[in-house]
Design an enzyme around this catalytic site. Structure first.
Site, PDB file in Angstrom:
ATOM      1  N   CYS A  41       0.813  -1.211   0.000  1.00 17.18           N
ATOM      2  CA  CYS A  41       0.000   0.000   0.000  1.00 17.18           C
ATOM      3  C   CYS A  41       0.851   1.267   0.000  1.00 17.18           C
ATOM      4  CB  CYS A  41      -0.915  -0.045   1.218  1.00 17.18           C
ATOM      5  SG  CYS A  41      -1.849   1.446   1.478  1.00 17.18           S
ATOM      6  N   THR A 143       1.249 -10.991   5.463  1.00 13.85           N
ATOM      7  CA  THR A 143       2.273 -10.939   4.410  1.00 13.85           C
ATOM      8  C   THR A 143       1.738 -10.459   3.068  1.00 13.85           C
ATOM      9  OG1 THR A 143       1.869 -13.291   4.114  1.00 13.85           O
ATOM     10  CG2 THR A 143       3.777 -12.685   5.451  1.00 13.85           C
ATOM     11  N   ILE A 184      -6.577  -1.496 -11.023  1.00 10.25           N
ATOM     12  CA  ILE A 184      -5.224  -1.043 -11.370  1.00 10.25           C
ATOM     13  C   ILE A 184      -5.176  -0.588 -12.821  1.00 10.25           C
ATOM     14  CG2 ILE A 184      -2.843  -1.827 -11.746  1.00 10.25           C
ATOM     15  CD1 ILE A 184      -3.089  -3.459  -9.180  1.00 10.25           C
ATOM     16  N   HIS A 322      -8.013  -0.768   3.683  1.00 12.12           N
ATOM     17  CA  HIS A 322      -8.836  -0.500   4.875  1.00 12.12           C
ATOM     18  C   HIS A 322      -9.438  -1.779   5.441  1.00 12.12           C
ATOM     19  CE1 HIS A 322     -10.764   0.561   1.061  1.00 12.12           C
ATOM     20  NE2 HIS A 322     -11.875   0.034   1.525  1.00 12.12           N
ATOM     21  N   HIS A 445     -24.990  23.264   1.983  1.00 10.61           N
ATOM     22  CA  HIS A 445     -25.117  23.788   0.618  1.00 10.61           C
ATOM     23  C   HIS A 445     -24.058  24.857   0.399  1.00 10.61           C
ATOM     24  CE1 HIS A 445     -26.922  25.143  -3.107  1.00 10.61           C
ATOM     25  NE2 HIS A 445     -26.777  26.386  -2.660  1.00 10.61           N
TER      26      HIS A 445
HETATM   27  P1  FAD Z   1       0.796  -5.729   2.115  1.00  4.99           P
HETATM   28  O1  FAD Z   1       0.536  -4.288   2.056  1.00  4.99           O
HETATM   29  O2  FAD Z   1       1.072  -6.436   0.848  1.00  4.99           O
HETATM   30  O3  FAD Z   1       2.029  -5.919   3.112  1.00  4.99           O
HETATM   31  C1  FAD Z   1       2.625  -7.134   3.330  1.00  4.99           C
HETATM   32  C2  FAD Z   1       4.021  -6.907   3.888  1.00  4.99           C
HETATM   33  O4  FAD Z   1       4.545  -8.141   4.334  1.00  4.99           O
HETATM   34  C3  FAD Z   1       5.011  -6.390   2.851  1.00  4.99           C
HETATM   35  O5  FAD Z   1       5.700  -5.272   3.371  1.00  4.99           O
HETATM   36  C4  FAD Z   1       5.969  -7.562   2.631  1.00  4.99           C
HETATM   37  O6  FAD Z   1       7.298  -7.154   2.319  1.00  4.99           O
HETATM   38  C5  FAD Z   1       5.914  -8.235   3.990  1.00  4.99           C
HETATM   39  N1  FAD Z   1       6.258  -9.659   3.969  1.00  4.99           N
HETATM   40  C6  FAD Z   1       5.744 -10.636   3.172  1.00  4.99           C
HETATM   41  N2  FAD Z   1       6.254 -11.832   3.494  1.00  4.99           N
HETATM   42  C7  FAD Z   1       7.113 -11.617   4.512  1.00  4.99           C
HETATM   43  C8  FAD Z   1       7.943 -12.452   5.287  1.00  4.99           C
HETATM   44  N3  FAD Z   1       7.958 -13.792   5.127  1.00  4.99           N
HETATM   45  N4  FAD Z   1       8.718 -11.887   6.237  1.00  4.99           N
HETATM   46  C9  FAD Z   1       8.706 -10.544   6.443  1.00  4.99           C
HETATM   47  N5  FAD Z   1       7.929  -9.714   5.756  1.00  4.99           N
HETATM   48  C10 FAD Z   1       7.136 -10.233   4.810  1.00  4.99           C
HETATM   49  N6  FAD Z   1      -6.112  -0.668  -1.618  1.00  4.99           N
HETATM   50  C11 FAD Z   1      -6.946   0.316  -1.194  1.00  4.99           C
HETATM   51  O7  FAD Z   1      -7.699   0.098  -0.240  1.00  4.99           O
HETATM   52  N7  FAD Z   1      -6.963   1.536  -1.797  1.00  4.99           N
HETATM   53  C12 FAD Z   1      -6.161   1.830  -2.841  1.00  4.99           C
HETATM   54  O8  FAD Z   1      -6.195   2.943  -3.360  1.00  4.99           O
HETATM   55  C13 FAD Z   1      -5.294   0.829  -3.321  1.00  4.99           C
HETATM   56  N8  FAD Z   1      -4.478   1.067  -4.358  1.00  4.99           N
HETATM   57  C14 FAD Z   1      -3.617   0.098  -4.783  1.00  4.99           C
HETATM   58  C15 FAD Z   1      -2.815   0.369  -5.878  1.00  4.99           C
HETATM   59  C16 FAD Z   1      -1.941  -0.594  -6.350  1.00  4.99           C
HETATM   60  C17 FAD Z   1      -1.068  -0.282  -7.536  1.00  4.99           C
HETATM   61  C18 FAD Z   1      -1.865  -1.860  -5.684  1.00  4.99           C
HETATM   62  C19 FAD Z   1      -0.908  -2.902  -6.163  1.00  4.99           C
HETATM   63  C20 FAD Z   1      -2.681  -2.137  -4.608  1.00  4.99           C
HETATM   64  C21 FAD Z   1      -3.572  -1.167  -4.146  1.00  4.99           C
HETATM   65  N9  FAD Z   1      -4.427  -1.411  -3.081  1.00  4.99           N
HETATM   66  C22 FAD Z   1      -5.292  -0.424  -2.666  1.00  4.99           C
HETATM   67  C23 FAD Z   1      -4.436  -2.694  -2.376  1.00  4.99           C
HETATM   68  C24 FAD Z   1      -3.642  -2.584  -1.059  1.00  4.99           C
HETATM   69  O9  FAD Z   1      -2.331  -2.171  -1.352  1.00  4.99           O
HETATM   70  C25 FAD Z   1      -3.628  -3.923  -0.343  1.00  4.99           C
HETATM   71  O10 FAD Z   1      -4.950  -4.380  -0.154  1.00  4.99           O
HETATM   72  C26 FAD Z   1      -2.956  -3.782   1.017  1.00  4.99           C
HETATM   73  O11 FAD Z   1      -1.637  -3.317   0.891  1.00  4.99           O
HETATM   74  C27 FAD Z   1      -2.946  -5.123   1.771  1.00  4.99           C
HETATM   75  O12 FAD Z   1      -2.347  -4.945   2.996  1.00  4.99           O
HETATM   76  P2  FAD Z   1      -1.609  -6.148   3.751  1.00  4.99           P
HETATM   77  O13 FAD Z   1      -1.111  -5.565   5.039  1.00  4.99           O
HETATM   78  O14 FAD Z   1      -2.485  -7.321   3.799  1.00  4.99           O
HETATM   79  O15 FAD Z   1      -0.374  -6.541   2.818  1.00  4.99           O
HETATM   80  P1  NAI Z   2      -8.790  -6.758 -10.483  1.00  6.27           P
HETATM   81  O1  NAI Z   2      -9.184  -8.050  -9.932  1.00  6.27           O
HETATM   82  O2  NAI Z   2      -9.401  -5.505  -9.957  1.00  6.27           O
HETATM   83  O3  NAI Z   2      -9.034  -6.739 -12.064  1.00  6.27           O
HETATM   84  C1  NAI Z   2      -8.437  -7.661 -12.916  1.00  6.27           C
HETATM   85  C2  NAI Z   2      -9.174  -7.622 -14.237  1.00  6.27           C
HETATM   86  O4  NAI Z   2      -8.444  -8.392 -15.164  1.00  6.27           O
HETATM   87  C3  NAI Z   2     -10.571  -8.211 -14.155  1.00  6.27           C
HETATM   88  O5  NAI Z   2     -11.465  -7.339 -14.796  1.00  6.27           O
HETATM   89  C4  NAI Z   2     -10.431  -9.542 -14.880  1.00  6.27           C
HETATM   90  O6  NAI Z   2     -11.637  -9.952 -15.516  1.00  6.27           O
HETATM   91  C5  NAI Z   2      -9.359  -9.208 -15.898  1.00  6.27           C
HETATM   92  N1  NAI Z   2      -8.594 -10.347 -16.404  1.00  6.27           N
HETATM   93  C6  NAI Z   2      -8.174 -11.439 -15.732  1.00  6.27           C
HETATM   94  N2  NAI Z   2      -7.452 -12.236 -16.533  1.00  6.27           N
HETATM   95  C7  NAI Z   2      -7.403 -11.633 -17.748  1.00  6.27           C
HETATM   96  C8  NAI Z   2      -6.791 -11.942 -18.995  1.00  6.27           C
HETATM   97  N3  NAI Z   2      -6.060 -13.040 -19.147  1.00  6.27           N
HETATM   98  N4  NAI Z   2      -6.946 -11.086 -20.022  1.00  6.27           N
HETATM   99  C9  NAI Z   2      -7.672  -9.940 -19.873  1.00  6.27           C
HETATM  100  N5  NAI Z   2      -8.273  -9.603 -18.721  1.00  6.27           N
HETATM  101  C10 NAI Z   2      -8.122 -10.424 -17.669  1.00  6.27           C
HETATM  102  O7  NAI Z   2      -7.206  -6.719 -10.343  1.00  6.27           O
HETATM  103  P2  NAI Z   2      -6.148  -5.539 -10.446  1.00  6.27           P
HETATM  104  O8  NAI Z   2      -6.701  -4.383 -11.202  1.00  6.27           O
HETATM  105  O9  NAI Z   2      -4.895  -6.182 -10.895  1.00  6.27           O
HETATM  106  O10 NAI Z   2      -5.989  -5.104  -8.938  1.00  6.27           O
HETATM  107  C11 NAI Z   2      -5.630  -6.060  -7.930  1.00  6.27           C
HETATM  108  C12 NAI Z   2      -6.247  -5.701  -6.620  1.00  6.27           C
HETATM  109  O11 NAI Z   2      -5.625  -4.562  -6.064  1.00  6.27           O
HETATM  110  C13 NAI Z   2      -7.704  -5.336  -6.746  1.00  6.27           C
HETATM  111  O12 NAI Z   2      -8.488  -6.492  -6.568  1.00  6.27           O
HETATM  112  C14 NAI Z   2      -7.943  -4.372  -5.654  1.00  6.27           C
HETATM  113  O13 NAI Z   2      -8.440  -5.060  -4.543  1.00  6.27           O
HETATM  114  C15 NAI Z   2      -6.563  -3.816  -5.326  1.00  6.27           C
HETATM  115  N6  NAI Z   2      -6.513  -2.410  -5.741  1.00  6.27           N
HETATM  116  C16 NAI Z   2      -7.385  -1.527  -5.172  1.00  6.27           C
HETATM  117  C17 NAI Z   2      -7.403  -0.208  -5.558  1.00  6.27           C
HETATM  118  C18 NAI Z   2      -8.388   0.704  -4.948  1.00  6.27           C
HETATM  119  O14 NAI Z   2      -8.997   0.350  -3.960  1.00  6.27           O
HETATM  120  N7  NAI Z   2      -8.593   1.909  -5.505  1.00  6.27           N
HETATM  121  C19 NAI Z   2      -6.485   0.303  -6.564  1.00  6.27           C
HETATM  122  C20 NAI Z   2      -5.642  -0.719  -7.129  1.00  6.27           C
HETATM  123  C21 NAI Z   2      -5.658  -2.007  -6.700  1.00  6.27           C
END
Ligand code: FAD
Ligand code: NAI
Length: 466
Positions: A41, A143, A184, A322, A445
């Protein structure tokens, strides 16, 4: 080295769990393998993507809207390196914030890969090969997750990128091919389109953003198309070839059929994420996972092995920061003898594009499928005074209420600032509000939130400004 709680992973799930446990008087350790705290995150997810979404939105506005408002700046020029620096500084401030909070709460941190090494024991292997064992009465696996791979397409994070690479491109690709019209793909596709890329999104299903209300998504897709993003739905990418300085993607109809080639400078693979449990030693420890590799837990986040718990992206449920945070709090409170709880019926979901898409509760599709009788109240931003004067009239608010009891079952918003507005709906639903409760609540408003009140009035056919 004896702790009440060891948390493996410092993402939003892990760091929040650690802080709450420390607040409740526990002696806590956090193990993190990466150089900085904050997980996906803060480092490569929510925070950097929102920084680029914010900056690129202002870049676009300064080229289009400013002029209309009498602000004459001339054509804006992009300094991509400076924009990336702005994003990196934002990330830096956030990850340092977590380090500060760990210190403030007297949480010990261990740098290295954590592995469950028997009952109550976690082995931490540092990058320099050294290893130490710490002991904890409870261990929380936090993780997180990793990028899902597309068979036959090798991610090099230079030209064929995941979200991580798409957040650090050093030049604007002329053509960006996005695989997957999920969150994404649409967020990062929007960033690069605003900065000048031609963006083509290939989606396997016949719709974008599966899981969200389909009416909302249809309107949202039209708005994105108007902005210049091209969609190829019901299609799949089956391979990407490097041909000179171009990439050639093979795209086929999802149901099979004749393939076509699409040229691109960069391909973004965004087809979902998978739980990350590599190196944790789950099998040896006997911790059960499901068929998707997610750690199996009960309602109290306990795995089948006593003393081991799991939260966040590593377990089932929406992969949202969250959601992970709330689970972190719940498990810490349970361990302290309190009653931690997460209401999965009320988890807001936001797509931070322009306009934003935000929802909480049930979609209309889910209500139909479940045979639940409902009423709909809808209000467009074209009829909201503040949206009109701000030139932000795209989208609408839709409230779904139980036909008999009027209880709010779902709220869906497409519009500027929808992500902030959905909080009102979440609070209302958490308190079991009826649409009448929202309709009778005084809304300031002129604000965009008046559209939420009007949608609630519309449930009973008495919207004022429509
Ligand atoms: P993570 O954030 O993945 O953290 C896991 C941590 O564990 C990492 O730091 C990793 O290095 C560590 N770890 C793993 N294995 C080990 C190990 N064996 N030993 C020590 N450390 C380890 N969610 C939203 O709600 N809003 C958003 O706007 C949003 N935008 C996103 C945009 C992108 C591009 C991506 C990829 C994701 C986004 N997400 C968003 C999703 C969000 O990032 C994840 O849902 C969230 O980070 C999950 O939290 P977590 O604590 O479960 O794991
Ligand atoms: P996603 O699950 O949101 O979307 C993946 C999309 O790829 C789906 O529409 C699926 O039908 C499609 N797809 C799967 N296989 C395919 C293929 N072979 N060819 C073409 N399309 C295919 O996954 P995404 O966007 O990678 O994000 C991962 C996760 O990260 C999300 O599930 C979300 O929970 C979290 N995230 C949250 C954000 C937020 O809250 N604003 C922002 C970014 C990520």
């Amino acid at each position: 080295m004896h702790y009440d709680l060891i948390v493996i992973g410092s993402g939003p799930g892990g760091y929040v769990c650690a802080i709450r446990a420390a607040q409740l008087g526990m002696k806590v350790a956090v193990v993190e393998k990466d150089k900085t705290f904050g997980g996906t995150c803060l480092n490569v997810g929510c925070i950097p993507s929102k920084a680029l979404l914010h900056a690129s939105e202002l870049f676009e506005e300064s080229g289009h809207l400013f002029d209309k408002m009498g602000i004459k700046l001339g054509q804006p020029k992009l300094d991509l390196a400076a924009m990336m620096k702005f994003k990196d500084e934002g990330v830096d401030g956030n990850v340092k914030g977590v380090a500060f909070l760990f210190k403030k709460n007297k949480i010990d941190t261990f740098a290295g890969v954590g592995r469950i090494a028997g009952r109550s024991k976690v082995e931490v292997k540092g990058a320099d090969g050294t290893s130490q064992v710490i002991e904890g009465k409870a261990v929380v696996i936090a993780t997180g997750s990793d990028v899902a791979r597309l068979r036959g397409v090798e991610i090099d994070e230079q030209r064929i990128v995941s979200s991580t690479g798409a957040l650090v491109l050093d030049k604007v690709p002329q053509r960006l091919l996005v695989v997957g019209a999920g969150v994404i793909g649409l967020e990062l596709g929007s960033v690069w389109r605003r900065l000048g890329s031609e963006v083509v999104v290939v989606e396997f299903l016949d719709r974008i953003l599966p899981g969200l209300d389909s009416e909302v998504c249809r309107q949202f897709q039209r708005l994105l198309e108007k902005q210049g993003i091209t969609f190829k739905l019901s299609s799949k990418v089956t391979g990407v070839e490097i041909s000179g300085n171009k990439l050639k993607a093979t795209v086929e109809p999802a149901a099979g059929g004749a393939a076509e080639a699409i040229d691109a400078d960069v391909v973004l693979v965004s087809i979902g994420r998978v739980p990350f449990t590599e190196g944790l030693g789950l099998e040896e420890a006997g911790v059960k996972t499901d068929n998707k590799g997610r750690v199996t837990v009960d309602a109290r986040y306990a795995t089948n092995v006593p003393g081991i718990y799991a939260i966040g992206d590593a377990i089932a449920g929406p992969m949202l920061a969250h959601k992970a945070q709330d689970e972190g709090v719940a498990v810490a409170e349970n361990l302290a003898g309190r009653s931690g709880h997460v209401n999965y019926e009320v988890i807001p979901n936001v797509v931070y594009t322009y306009p934003e898409v935000a929802s909480v509760g049930k979609s209309e599709d889910e209500l139909k499928q479940g045979g639940i009788a409902y009423k709909v109240g809808k209000f467009p931003f074209t009829a909201n005074g503040r949206a009109k004067v701000n030139l932000q009239t795209e989208g609408f608010v839709k409230i779904l209420a139980d036909a008999k009891t009027d209880r709010v079952l779902g709220v869906h918003i497409v519009g500027a600032d929808a992500g902030n507005m959905i909080a009102e709906a979440a609070v209302a639903m958490e308190f079991g509000a009826a649409s009448e409760d929202i309709a009778r609540t005084c809304h300031a408003h002129p604000t965009l939130t008046e559209a939420v009140k009007e949608a609630a009035l519309a449930v009973d056919n008495r919207a004022i400004h429509m």
